[in-house]
Every structure is written in C-alpha cells, then in structure tokens.
Design a protein around this motif. Structure first.
Motif, PDB file in Angstrom:
ATOM      1  N   CYS A 152     -11.881  10.446  -8.255  1.00  0.00           N
ATOM      2  CA  CYS A 152     -10.350  10.480  -8.196  1.00  0.00           C
ATOM      3  C   CYS A 152      -9.794  11.814  -8.171  1.00  0.00           C
ATOM      4  N   LYS A 153     -10.701  12.745  -8.502  1.00  0.00           N
ATOM      5  CA  LYS A 153     -10.202  14.349  -8.457  1.00  0.00           C
ATOM      6  C   LYS A 153     -10.609  14.643  -6.912  1.00  0.00           C
ATOM      7  N   ASP A 154     -11.948  14.134  -6.538  1.00  0.00           N
ATOM      8  CA  ASP A 154     -12.253  14.357  -4.975  1.00  0.00           C
ATOM      9  C   ASP A 154     -11.106  13.861  -4.240  1.00  0.00           C
ATOM     10  N   SER A 155     -10.681  12.787  -4.430  1.00  0.00           N
ATOM     11  CA  SER A 155      -9.712  11.973  -3.736  1.00  0.00           C
ATOM     12  C   SER A 155      -8.282  12.848  -3.354  1.00  0.00           C
ATOM     13  N   VAL A 156      -8.085  13.593  -4.635  1.00  0.00           N
ATOM     14  CA  VAL A 156      -6.859  14.352  -4.397  1.00  0.00           C
ATOM     15  C   VAL A 156      -7.018  15.273  -3.347  1.00  0.00           C
ATOM     16  N   GLU A 157      -8.223  16.033  -3.206  1.00  0.00           N
ATOM     17  CA  GLU A 157      -8.187  17.017  -2.407  1.00  0.00           C
ATOM     18  C   GLU A 157      -8.365  16.449  -1.117  1.00  0.00           C
ATOM     19  N   ALA A 158      -9.091  15.197  -0.650  1.00  0.00           N
ATOM     20  CA  ALA A 158      -8.988  14.587   0.387  1.00  0.00           C
ATOM     21  C   ALA A 158      -7.911  14.124   0.981  1.00  0.00           C
ATOM     22  N   ALA A 159      -6.780  13.627  -0.037  1.00  0.00           N
ATOM     23  CA  ALA A 159      -5.571  13.295   0.265  1.00  0.00           C
ATOM     24  C   ALA A 159      -4.697  14.255   1.029  1.00  0.00           C
ATOM     25  N   LYS A 160      -4.943  15.580   0.487  1.00  0.00           N
ATOM     26  CA  LYS A 160      -4.318  16.692   0.697  1.00  0.00           C
ATOM     27  C   LYS A 160      -4.559  17.099   2.318  1.00  0.00           C
ATOM     28  N   ARG A 161      -5.779  16.913   2.678  1.00  0.00           N
ATOM     29  CA  ARG A 161      -6.213  17.177   4.087  1.00  0.00           C
ATOM     30  C   ARG A 161      -5.508  16.399   5.155  1.00  0.00           C
ATOM     31  N   VAL A 162      -5.245  15.174   4.618  1.00  0.00           N
ATOM     32  CA  VAL A 162      -4.792  14.003   5.713  1.00  0.00           C
ATOM     33  C   VAL A 162      -3.216  13.675   5.566  1.00  0.00           C
ATOM     34  N   ASN A 163      -2.749  14.090   4.185  1.00  0.00           N
ATOM     35  CA  ASN A 163      -1.455  13.859   3.914  1.00  0.00           C
ATOM     36  C   ASN A 163      -1.118  12.560   3.476  1.00  0.00           C
ATOM     37  N   ALA A 164      -2.286  12.056   2.794  1.00  0.00           N
ATOM     38  CA  ALA A 164      -2.413  10.465   2.224  1.00  0.00           C
ATOM     39  C   ALA A 164      -1.595  10.181   1.156  1.00  0.00           C
ATOM     40  N   LYS A 165      -1.231   9.005   1.017  1.00  0.00           N
ATOM     41  CA  LYS A 165      -0.204   8.795  -0.175  1.00  0.00           C
ATOM     42  C   LYS A 165      -0.621   7.623  -1.077  1.00  0.00           C
ATOM     43  N   TRP A 166      -1.955   6.752  -0.465  1.00  0.00           N
ATOM     44  CA  TRP A 166      -2.476   5.783  -1.100  1.00  0.00           C
ATOM     45  C   TRP A 166      -3.877   5.809  -0.918  1.00  0.00           C
ATOM     46  N   ALA A 167      -4.562   5.538  -2.186  1.00  0.00           N
ATOM     47  CA  ALA A 167      -6.053   5.383  -2.168  1.00  0.00           C
ATOM     48  C   ALA A 167      -6.600   4.114  -2.761  1.00  0.00           C
ATOM     49  N   THR A 168      -7.274   3.188  -2.440  1.00  0.00           N
ATOM     50  CA  THR A 168      -7.645   1.971  -2.717  1.00  0.00           C
ATOM     51  C   THR A 168      -8.823   2.088  -3.667  1.00  0.00           C
ATOM     52  N   VAL A 169      -8.627   1.237  -5.025  1.00  0.00           N
ATOM     53  CA  VAL A 169      -9.169   1.242  -6.084  1.00  0.00           C
ATOM     54  C   VAL A 169      -9.667  -0.105  -6.249  1.00  0.00           C
ATOM     55  N   VAL A 170     -11.241  -0.259  -6.408  1.00  0.00           N
ATOM     56  CA  VAL A 170     -11.782  -1.517  -6.677  1.00  0.00           C
ATOM     57  C   VAL A 170     -12.439  -1.562  -8.177  1.00  0.00           C
ATOM     58  N   PRO A 171     -12.042  -1.968  -9.126  1.00  0.00           N
ATOM     59  CA  PRO A 171     -12.812  -1.855 -10.552  1.00  0.00           C
ATOM     60  C   PRO A 171     -14.322  -2.398 -10.538  1.00  0.00           C
TER      61      PRO A 171
END
Length: 310
Positions: free
Chosen positions: A134-153
C-alpha cells in the motif's frame, strides 16, 4: 481526512481531468492505422483500455498505444501491472497522460499474495506485505496521478470460521485505508469469479465490508463480467450497492471480450449508468474477440455501438 472534504476533492479532481480530456490532442502513434471513430467525438462514458489492447494498431510500446487510444476518442487507461514497471516508465506514462489530458484508472495493489490464502488467515506476514505494498502504491499513484487501486484479499482460509476470516480482512483493509486516505487514493475491492476459493465473491459482501471499514478510501470495484458470472441481476444489485461503488469494469460473458460478443446488454447498462450520472472510469477489463488490426477496429465499433444509447 474529513469524509466530506475528501469526497469533494476527489470529485473536483475527476471533473478537472475530464475537462482536460475534452480539449483533445492531435497526436498519432508512429506507424499506427486509424480505426473507426478516429477524429469523431469522444465517448459518452469514460472507457479505459489497457496495455496490449491496441498493439497491432498503435504499436508495441504502451506509450504509443496510449497515443493511439487518445486518437480513437478514449480519455482514460488502466494498468493492472503498474507496480511492476520501472519508476522511469511510470513517470513517462504519467507525463504522457498529463500531456494528453487523459485519466489514469486502476492499477493492482499486488502483494504477490492475491491468489493464495493470505489476509483472511490473519497472519502477520500477509498484513505486513499488504501494508508495505500500500505504501509503495501511494508513490506509484503520484507518478501517474492515479486515484484508484484494486485490492484482492486473497483466498478463503477454510480452517477458520467465516466471521473470524472477515474480521482479519477488515483489520488489514483498515490499515490500508489509513495509508491511502491522506493522499486521496481509493482502494477498490474487487469481488471475482475466477475461482470459488476467492474470499471476496459478490458486490453485496463487498458492500458490507466497505461499510465496516468506514473509510472514503475503501470502496467497491464493480466488474460487470465477474458479477454476471457470480450473481447476475446486474442493475438491481449495482443500485443496492451504489453508494460504495467507486469504479466499474467491463467484459462480456461468456468469453470475457468486448460488448456485443456475449449475453450482457451493455447498451442498457451504459444508459443506466449515464442516467445515474456516473462520471467515473469504466475499465475495459477484457480481451479482443478478433485478430490483428481488424479485431481492434471491431472492438472500437463495438464500443461506439454500445455507447450509442441515447
């Protein structure tokens, strides 16, 4: 972050991105072949292709494909494998989307444990991996201006009672929401139909979990293909779960190809979404029925036809 402020900021960001997309950008991928819809108006709804969907028409490079997608009227993309791309490539994609006025759809929070028994078990190793990703995803999201990230439990833990498994999943998701919320990033829980072993199977179950997590950063990804396979009754269930749905994906059934290749009445579903005022992304989470450039051109025609619901 206070819920009302968070939702207002997310809505304004989405409107701004869509407004940029309406400006257009006169680019054509090198060596690409125009397909039906090139030069016409954009679609009524915001459909998002993915890497490889137009490789025969736009080129092997994802960035060239993105330019081609834009030329055909698409104003969003999604990229499940974003986290696996080098940082430099993520930044290149983000810069291109910004230049074209296109929106980034979902990418997957891929811990490497999504397709095994993991969060339902309550084991610390899986919670730790989820938090780190999740922390890595925050950084990746910033690079592409993403607002959504899929989670599969992950899968069920058949050795535990269902209530205990659910509590374990909720505990992990709350930790994820705490990470995402300050950044305006939304994890969208995706119920799937690929195997009965998956813990998350229906929109109704996802609705219950989102209510329990109680965060603007934990919502539902309503994948129409998977929900047709698991439950059917697509529009009524969508309406029941509507206030927790943040993202929608497409795929016809059977076959998981473009609209018009299976049994789902996508023109009617798109009309319903339009009437509800849905302004979000609809991810084209499916394959291409045909082969080569002809198949890709047929896919665009299928979307033009399904999008012609007025």
């Amino acid at each position: 972050m206070e819920r009302r402020k968070f939702l207002q900021q997310s809505t304004l960001a989405g409107i701004s991105t869509l407004a940029l997309g309406a400006l257009g950008y006169p680019s054509q991928a090198a060596g690409s072949t125009p397909a039906p819809g090139a030069g016409e108006n954009t679609f009524r709804l915001n459909y998002a292709p993915h890497d490889g969907m137009f490789k025969n028409s736009g080129g092997s490079s994802f960035t060239d494909q993105i330019k081609y997608m834009h030329d055909q009227g698409f104003r969003a993309i999604e990229d499940n494998g974003l986290l696996g791309r080098p940082v430099a490539e993520q930044e290149k994609i983000g810069a291109l989307l910004n230049k074209l006025g296109m929106q980034m759809g979902v990418f997957v929070v891929d811990t490497g444990n999504n397709w095994k028994t993991s969060l339902a078990s309550g084991k610390q190793e899986f919670k730790d991996a989820f938090v780190k990703t999740c922390k890595d995803s925050v950084e990746a999201a910033k690079r592409v201006n993403a607002k959504w990230a899929t989670v599969v439990p992950g899968f069920f833990d058949r050795s535990l009672p269902m209530g205990v498994q659910t509590a374990h999943v909720l505990d992990a998701l709350r930790k994820g929401a705490e990470i995402f919320e300050p950044h305006g990033l939304i994890m969208v829980l995706e119920p799937l139909s690929d195997t009965p072993e998956l813990f998350l199977r229906t929109a109704e179950q996802s609705f219950e979990i989102c209510k329990a997590v109680n965060s603007p950063s934990c919502k539902i990804l309503y994948d129409i293909y998977h929900m047709q396979r698991n439950t059917g009754n697509l529009i009524p269930i969508m309406d029941l779960c509507w206030d927790e749905i943040a993202y929608i994906q497409i795929g016809d059934n059977p076959g998981r190809k473009e609209p018009g290749t299976g049994e789902i009445n996508y023109k009617n579903i798109f009309k319903h979404l339009h009437k509800k005022g849905y302004k979000g992304v609809l991810g084209m989470e499916h394959g291409v029925a045909g082969k080569g450039q002809e198949g890709e051109a047929a896919l665009i025609r299928a979307y033009r036809e399904a999008d012609n619901f007025m």
